[in-house]
Design an enzyme around this catalytic site. Structure first.
Site, PDB file in Angstrom:
ATOM      1  N   GLY A  43       0.777  -1.240   0.000  1.00 38.16           N
ATOM      2  CA  GLY A  43       0.000   0.000   0.000  1.00 38.16           C
ATOM      3  C   GLY A  43       0.805   1.286   0.000  1.00 38.16           C
ATOM      4  O   GLY A  43       0.341   2.320  -0.475  1.00 38.16           O
ATOM      5  N   GLU A  98       3.984   4.351   5.504  1.00 36.94           N
ATOM      6  CA  GLU A  98       2.780   3.513   5.430  1.00 36.94           C
ATOM      7  C   GLU A  98       1.647   4.298   4.770  1.00 36.94           C
ATOM      8  O   GLU A  98       1.626   5.527   4.786  1.00 36.94           O
ATOM      9  CB  GLU A  98       2.431   3.062   6.870  1.00 36.94           C
ATOM     10  CG  GLU A  98       1.170   2.292   7.063  1.00 36.94           C
ATOM     11  CD  GLU A  98       1.100   0.965   6.320  1.00 36.94           C
ATOM     12  OE1 GLU A  98       1.381   0.940   5.108  1.00 36.94           O
ATOM     13  OE2 GLU A  98       0.684  -0.040   6.941  1.00 36.94           O
ATOM     14  N   ASP A 102      -5.094   2.607  10.820  1.00 31.54           N
ATOM     15  CA  ASP A 102      -6.500   2.340  11.082  1.00 31.54           C
ATOM     16  C   ASP A 102      -6.620   1.959  12.565  1.00 31.54           C
ATOM     17  O   ASP A 102      -6.683   2.826  13.418  1.00 31.54           O
ATOM     18  CB  ASP A 102      -6.906   1.207  10.133  1.00 31.54           C
ATOM     19  CG  ASP A 102      -8.388   0.917  10.120  1.00 31.54           C
ATOM     20  OD1 ASP A 102      -9.171   1.835  10.369  1.00 31.54           O
ATOM     21  OD2 ASP A 102      -8.758  -0.243   9.854  1.00 31.54           O
ATOM     22  N   LYS A 130      -7.081   7.214  10.315  1.00 32.73           N
ATOM     23  CA  LYS A 130      -8.493   7.111  10.715  1.00 32.73           C
ATOM     24  C   LYS A 130      -8.554   7.123  12.231  1.00 32.73           C
ATOM     25  O   LYS A 130      -8.537   6.058  12.858  1.00 32.73           O
ATOM     26  CB  LYS A 130      -9.059   5.766  10.249  1.00 32.73           C
ATOM     27  CG  LYS A 130      -9.607   5.717   8.849  1.00 32.73           C
ATOM     28  CD  LYS A 130     -10.241   4.341   8.630  1.00 32.73           C
ATOM     29  CE  LYS A 130     -10.450   4.050   7.172  1.00 32.73           C
ATOM     30  NZ  LYS A 130     -10.800   2.642   6.939  1.00 32.73           N
ATOM     31  N   PHE A 151     -14.418   2.898   4.183  1.00 34.97           N
ATOM     32  CA  PHE A 151     -13.405   2.069   3.537  1.00 34.97           C
ATOM     33  C   PHE A 151     -12.904   2.796   2.288  1.00 34.97           C
ATOM     34  O   PHE A 151     -13.666   3.083   1.377  1.00 34.97           O
ATOM     35  CB  PHE A 151     -13.923   0.671   3.198  1.00 34.97           C
ATOM     36  CG  PHE A 151     -12.779  -0.246   2.900  1.00 34.97           C
ATOM     37  CD1 PHE A 151     -12.027  -0.790   3.931  1.00 34.97           C
ATOM     38  CD2 PHE A 151     -12.399  -0.499   1.597  1.00 34.97           C
ATOM     39  CE1 PHE A 151     -10.917  -1.591   3.673  1.00 34.97           C
ATOM     40  CE2 PHE A 151     -11.291  -1.294   1.324  1.00 34.97           C
ATOM     41  CZ  PHE A 151     -10.555  -1.845   2.363  1.00 34.97           C
ATOM     42  N   ASP A 158      -6.043  -0.692  -1.260  1.00 34.26           N
ATOM     43  CA  ASP A 158      -6.751  -1.672  -2.075  1.00 34.26           C
ATOM     44  C   ASP A 158      -8.013  -2.190  -1.404  1.00 34.26           C
ATOM     45  O   ASP A 158      -8.194  -2.089  -0.184  1.00 34.26           O
ATOM     46  CB  ASP A 158      -5.845  -2.876  -2.336  1.00 34.26           C
ATOM     47  CG  ASP A 158      -5.696  -3.754  -1.077  1.00 34.26           C
ATOM     48  OD1 ASP A 158      -5.250  -3.223  -0.043  1.00 34.26           O
ATOM     49  OD2 ASP A 158      -6.042  -4.946  -1.137  1.00 34.26           O
ATOM     50  N   ARG A 164      -5.567  -0.116  -6.306  1.00 37.29           N
ATOM     51  CA  ARG A 164      -4.356   0.554  -5.826  1.00 37.29           C
ATOM     52  C   ARG A 164      -3.863   1.598  -6.807  1.00 37.29           C
ATOM     53  O   ARG A 164      -3.205   2.566  -6.442  1.00 37.29           O
ATOM     54  CB  ARG A 164      -3.216  -0.464  -5.626  1.00 37.29           C
ATOM     55  CG  ARG A 164      -3.429  -1.458  -4.506  1.00 37.29           C
ATOM     56  CD  ARG A 164      -2.112  -2.173  -4.233  1.00 37.29           C
ATOM     57  NE  ARG A 164      -2.260  -3.411  -3.479  1.00 37.29           N
ATOM     58  CZ  ARG A 164      -2.308  -3.489  -2.142  1.00 37.29           C
ATOM     59  NH1 ARG A 164      -2.272  -2.397  -1.425  1.00 37.29           N
ATOM     60  NH2 ARG A 164      -2.426  -4.651  -1.551  1.00 37.29           N
TER      61      ARG A 164
HETATM   62  P1  IMP Z   1      -4.238  -1.349  11.123  1.00 36.23           P
HETATM   63  O1  IMP Z   1      -3.291  -2.366  11.649  1.00 36.23           O
HETATM   64  O2  IMP Z   1      -5.656  -1.635  11.521  1.00 36.23           O
HETATM   65  O3  IMP Z   1      -3.842   0.075  11.454  1.00 36.23           O
HETATM   66  O4  IMP Z   1      -4.274  -1.560   9.580  1.00 36.23           O
HETATM   67  C1  IMP Z   1      -3.520  -0.875   8.712  1.00 36.23           C
HETATM   68  C2  IMP Z   1      -3.595  -1.521   7.342  1.00 36.23           C
HETATM   69  O5  IMP Z   1      -4.941  -1.891   7.005  1.00 36.23           O
HETATM   70  C3  IMP Z   1      -3.164  -0.541   6.285  1.00 36.23           C
HETATM   71  O6  IMP Z   1      -1.822  -0.672   6.000  1.00 36.23           O
HETATM   72  C4  IMP Z   1      -4.014  -0.912   5.098  1.00 36.23           C
HETATM   73  O7  IMP Z   1      -3.362  -1.900   4.344  1.00 36.23           O
HETATM   74  C5  IMP Z   1      -5.261  -1.526   5.692  1.00 36.23           C
HETATM   75  N1  IMP Z   1      -6.390  -0.564   5.702  1.00 36.23           N
HETATM   76  C6  IMP Z   1      -6.901   0.102   6.750  1.00 36.23           C
HETATM   77  N2  IMP Z   1      -7.929   0.889   6.405  1.00 36.23           N
HETATM   78  C7  IMP Z   1      -8.069   0.726   5.076  1.00 36.23           C
HETATM   79  C8  IMP Z   1      -8.966   1.300   4.108  1.00 36.23           C
HETATM   80  O8  IMP Z   1      -9.859   2.128   4.378  1.00 36.23           O
HETATM   81  N3  IMP Z   1      -8.798   0.878   2.833  1.00 36.23           N
HETATM   82  C9  IMP Z   1      -7.844  -0.020   2.471  1.00 36.23           C
HETATM   83  N4  IMP Z   1      -6.991  -0.564   3.331  1.00 36.23           N
HETATM   84  C10 IMP Z   1      -7.103  -0.201   4.628  1.00 36.23           C
HETATM   85 MG    MG Z   2      -0.932  -1.582   4.293  1.00 34.15          MG
END
Ligand code: IMP
Ligand code: MG
Length: 179
Positions: A43, A98, A102, A130, A151, A158, A164
């Site tokens: 990503g 990154e 999220d 987020k 999302f 993606d 992407r």
């Molecule tokens: P986290 O561990 O929950 O912070 O997840 C982070 C990863 O989840 C990011 O590197 C993205 O690959 C994926 N991700 C989180 N939110 C989204 C979104 O809205 N769209 C696409 N991928 C997301």
């Molecule tokens: Mg990612």
């Protein structure tokens, strides 16, 4: 592909302008330091490519791959390393690059993992954040934009490995993933 987008949040131009600002900040903060950018595949690729060109000091780059979501839109909470660093980072200043933070679980894990290799410092540059979804506490030193809890796809983000390559960040229509 574009028909699956509910709304564009950030255009290519807006993203480019923000990245230029972040690149300047990084160039000042790391002047005279041994900087290595560590992109999180896949990503971060567009962000990494644009950001590195706006960094005006000498730096190197490396990539890691970790598993997070599989093909779903919800995180599993489990982080697994699929590809480790190619280079040693001991005594270097590491900047993790990154696409989006999220829950924060992925970046918290990565920061801890990289910190154990005795780098001079470890910080995070993230295009999107987020805040509503945060579970793990993490400090993003360089942030592009805060985003609402939808999302998102495009500019590296993606859904099931697609979208992407969109040059903007947009909200994916719900009917695409809720069938
Ligand atoms: P986290 O561990 O929950 O912070 O997840 C982070 C990863 O989840 C990011 O590197 C993205 O690959 C994926 N991700 C989180 N939110 C989204 C979104 O809205 N769209 C696409 N991928 C997301
Ligand atoms: Mg990612």
């Amino acid at each position: 592909m574009v028909n699956d987008i509910e709304k564009v949040l950030f255009t290519e131009k807006e993203i480019g302008e923000r990245i230029k600002e972040i690149g300047q900040e990084i160039s000042e903060d790391y002047k005279g330091k041994d900087l290595i950018l560590v992109g999180v595949l896949k990503g971060s690729v567009p962000f990494m490519a644009d950001l590195m060109k706006k960094i005006e000091i000498s730096c190197s780059m490396d990539f890691m791959a970790v598993s997070s979501y599989g093909n779903s839109t919800e995180t599993s909470g489990v982080v697994r390393i699929l590809k480790d660093l190619d280079f040693e980072i001991e005594n270097k200043h590491v900047l993790i690059v990154e696409d989006i933070v999220d829950s924060g679980i992925t970046l918290k894990y990565l920061k801890k993992y990289l910190s154990a290799k005795n780098p001079a410092s470890v910080e995070i540059a993230c295009l999107l954040n987020k805040p509503e979804r945060r579970e793990a506490e993490i400090d993003v030193k360089y942030l592009g934009f805060n985003v609402p809890n939808y999302f998102l796809v495009g500019y590296g983000l993606d859904y099931a490995e697609k979208y992407r390559n969109l040059p903007f960040v947009g909200i994916l229509k719900e009917n695409v993933y809720k069938k």
